[in-house]
Design an enzyme around this catalytic site. Sequence first.
Site, PDB file in Angstrom:
ATOM      1  N   LYS A 199      -2.881  -0.851  -5.021  1.00  0.00           N
ATOM      2  CA  LYS A 199      -3.889  -0.701  -3.961  1.00  0.00           C
ATOM      3  C   LYS A 199      -4.429   0.722  -3.882  1.00  0.00           C
ATOM      4  O   LYS A 199      -5.631   0.935  -3.767  1.00  0.00           O
ATOM      5  CB  LYS A 199      -3.311  -1.038  -2.577  1.00  0.00           C
ATOM      6  CG  LYS A 199      -2.822  -2.447  -2.414  1.00  0.00           C
ATOM      7  CD  LYS A 199      -2.392  -2.714  -0.973  1.00  0.00           C
ATOM      8  CE  LYS A 199      -1.319  -1.795  -0.420  1.00  0.00           C
ATOM      9  NZ  LYS A 199      -0.003  -1.923  -1.061  1.00  0.00           N
ATOM     10  N   ARG A 205      -0.649  -4.630   8.002  1.00  0.00           N
ATOM     11  CA  ARG A 205       0.571  -5.063   7.316  1.00  0.00           C
ATOM     12  C   ARG A 205       1.351  -6.096   8.119  1.00  0.00           C
ATOM     13  O   ARG A 205       2.404  -6.549   7.653  1.00  0.00           O
ATOM     14  CB  ARG A 205       1.466  -3.843   7.102  1.00  0.00           C
ATOM     15  CG  ARG A 205       1.387  -3.250   5.702  1.00  0.00           C
ATOM     16  CD  ARG A 205       2.317  -2.060   5.719  1.00  0.00           C
ATOM     17  NE  ARG A 205       2.852  -1.661   4.461  1.00  0.00           N
ATOM     18  CZ  ARG A 205       2.336  -0.674   3.721  1.00  0.00           C
ATOM     19  NH1 ARG A 205       1.226  -0.083   4.084  1.00  0.00           N
ATOM     20  NH2 ARG A 205       2.945  -0.304   2.628  1.00  0.00           N
ATOM     21  N   ARG A 242      11.513  -2.686   0.748  1.00  0.00           N
ATOM     22  CA  ARG A 242      10.070  -2.739   1.080  1.00  0.00           C
ATOM     23  C   ARG A 242       9.460  -4.064   0.641  1.00  0.00           C
ATOM     24  O   ARG A 242       8.594  -4.612   1.330  1.00  0.00           O
ATOM     25  CB  ARG A 242       9.336  -1.561   0.411  1.00  0.00           C
ATOM     26  CG  ARG A 242       9.662  -0.219   1.062  1.00  0.00           C
ATOM     27  CD  ARG A 242       9.202   0.945   0.209  1.00  0.00           C
ATOM     28  NE  ARG A 242       7.757   1.042   0.114  1.00  0.00           N
ATOM     29  CZ  ARG A 242       7.114   1.729  -0.843  1.00  0.00           C
ATOM     30  NH1 ARG A 242       7.798   2.330  -1.800  1.00  0.00           N
ATOM     31  NH2 ARG A 242       5.815   1.791  -0.847  1.00  0.00           N
ATOM     32  N   ARG A 275       7.674   5.285 -10.806  1.00  0.00           N
ATOM     33  CA  ARG A 275       6.444   5.992 -10.416  1.00  0.00           C
ATOM     34  C   ARG A 275       6.763   7.444 -10.039  1.00  0.00           C
ATOM     35  O   ARG A 275       7.749   7.716  -9.366  1.00  0.00           O
ATOM     36  CB  ARG A 275       5.837   5.275  -9.205  1.00  0.00           C
ATOM     37  CG  ARG A 275       4.589   5.918  -8.666  1.00  0.00           C
ATOM     38  CD  ARG A 275       3.832   4.965  -7.787  1.00  0.00           C
ATOM     39  NE  ARG A 275       4.484   4.701  -6.504  1.00  0.00           N
ATOM     40  CZ  ARG A 275       3.977   3.858  -5.591  1.00  0.00           C
ATOM     41  NH1 ARG A 275       2.876   3.191  -5.831  1.00  0.00           N
ATOM     42  NH2 ARG A 275       4.614   3.673  -4.455  1.00  0.00           N
ATOM     43  N   ARG A 306       8.790   9.839  -4.811  1.00  0.00           N
ATOM     44  CA  ARG A 306       8.767   9.658  -3.358  1.00  0.00           C
ATOM     45  C   ARG A 306      10.104   9.097  -2.905  1.00  0.00           C
ATOM     46  O   ARG A 306      10.678   8.253  -3.574  1.00  0.00           O
ATOM     47  CB  ARG A 306       7.661   8.644  -2.995  1.00  0.00           C
ATOM     48  CG  ARG A 306       6.349   9.279  -2.607  1.00  0.00           C
ATOM     49  CD  ARG A 306       5.244   8.273  -2.563  1.00  0.00           C
ATOM     50  NE  ARG A 306       5.515   7.078  -1.741  1.00  0.00           N
ATOM     51  CZ  ARG A 306       4.635   6.099  -1.551  1.00  0.00           C
ATOM     52  NH1 ARG A 306       3.442   6.165  -2.106  1.00  0.00           N
ATOM     53  NH2 ARG A 306       4.929   5.076  -0.812  1.00  0.00           N
TER      54      ARG A 306
HETATM   55  P1  AMP Z   1       2.322   2.892   1.444  1.00  0.00           P
HETATM   56  O1  AMP Z   1       2.049   4.185   0.789  1.00  0.00           O
HETATM   57  O2  AMP Z   1       1.089   2.156   1.871  1.00  0.00           O
HETATM   58  O3  AMP Z   1       3.250   2.003   0.625  1.00  0.00           O
HETATM   59  O4  AMP Z   1       3.099   3.224   2.814  1.00  0.00           O
HETATM   60  C1  AMP Z   1       4.341   3.930   2.801  1.00  0.00           C
HETATM   61  C2  AMP Z   1       5.120   3.625   4.077  1.00  0.00           C
HETATM   62  O5  AMP Z   1       4.345   4.023   5.234  1.00  0.00           O
HETATM   63  C3  AMP Z   1       5.450   2.153   4.320  1.00  0.00           C
HETATM   64  O6  AMP Z   1       6.603   1.724   3.619  1.00  0.00           O
HETATM   65  C4  AMP Z   1       5.634   2.132   5.833  1.00  0.00           C
HETATM   66  O7  AMP Z   1       6.868   2.682   6.210  1.00  0.00           O
HETATM   67  C5  AMP Z   1       4.541   3.095   6.318  1.00  0.00           C
HETATM   68  N1  AMP Z   1       3.264   2.384   6.558  1.00  0.00           N
HETATM   69  C6  AMP Z   1       2.076   2.540   5.902  1.00  0.00           C
HETATM   70  N2  AMP Z   1       1.129   1.732   6.402  1.00  0.00           N
HETATM   71  C7  AMP Z   1       1.719   1.037   7.405  1.00  0.00           C
HETATM   72  C8  AMP Z   1       1.277   0.021   8.302  1.00  0.00           C
HETATM   73  N3  AMP Z   1       0.019  -0.461   8.260  1.00  0.00           N
HETATM   74  N4  AMP Z   1       2.171  -0.463   9.200  1.00  0.00           N
HETATM   75  C9  AMP Z   1       3.424   0.014   9.270  1.00  0.00           C
HETATM   76  N5  AMP Z   1       3.916   0.942   8.443  1.00  0.00           N
HETATM   77  C10 AMP Z   1       3.085   1.468   7.522  1.00  0.00           C
END
Ligand code: AMP
Length: 218
Positions: free
Chosen positions: A16, A90, A175, A129, A164
């Site tokens: 994404k 989400r 996750r 990654r 990360r």
């Molecule tokens: P991402 O980089 O999009 O995978 O986001 C990394 C982390 O940020 C996720 O595993 C969540 O802990 C938090 N996060 C990002 N977007 C959301 C969302 N829309 N709702 C809740 N937690 C989020």
Amino acid sequence: MAVSRIVLLGPPGSGKGTQGKRLAAECGMPQISTGDLLRRAVKAGTELGQMAQRYMNAGQLVPDDVMLGLIREVLANAASSGFILDGFPRTIAQAEGLDVMLVEIVQPVQRALLLDVDGEVLVRRISGRRVCANCGTNQAPAADGTPAAVGTRCPNCGGELIQRDDDREETVRKRLGVYDQQTAPVVAYYAAQRKLARVDGDQPVDDVYAAMLSALSN
Ligand code: AMP
């Protein structure tokens, strides 16, 4: 491209972020990544960042009310030029909250694009990654699957490549479980609104991008 309000859906590591950045750059729309916004807040040590970090490191979602507050602020500036939402919504509560916000400004989501990738492919992809600590660019593993060594330099800006905290294998599996439980229903939510398009995310990046463009122009 007629569609200018887009939600990108897909499990962690489905591409994404990478595809959203390219689409945003080529279509002149802002990409809004809630993950990036949260990581920026963590780095800046804000109250939001300190709170969010606990959830992120545990592979859990940040609470809905916090996320809705954050997105409301961002959309207030971006909605008129269109947007590509990456990593939001989400949960069903976030999807419903977003719909309410957008109805207020008569700018509904037009298309939800799902990047479909099998779970085991994702575990390999994410735990290999590496991310640049400086510019945030992802560095995928080599063709034979070997991850870039932590501490080597970003080909983009020369910053340091790191892993990360939430990309470690056990956190990735957590996750993915959270995605199945809480985010997969959002896919059905947009399907019921007849806004969903599925793209096979397990192909070379350029092919995924071409499939996305085609899904957006239909
Ligand atoms: P991402 O980089 O999009 O995978 O986001 C990394 C982390 O940020 C996720 O595993 C969540 O802990 C938090 N996060 C990002 N977007 C959301 C969302 N829309 N709702 C809740 N937690 C989020």
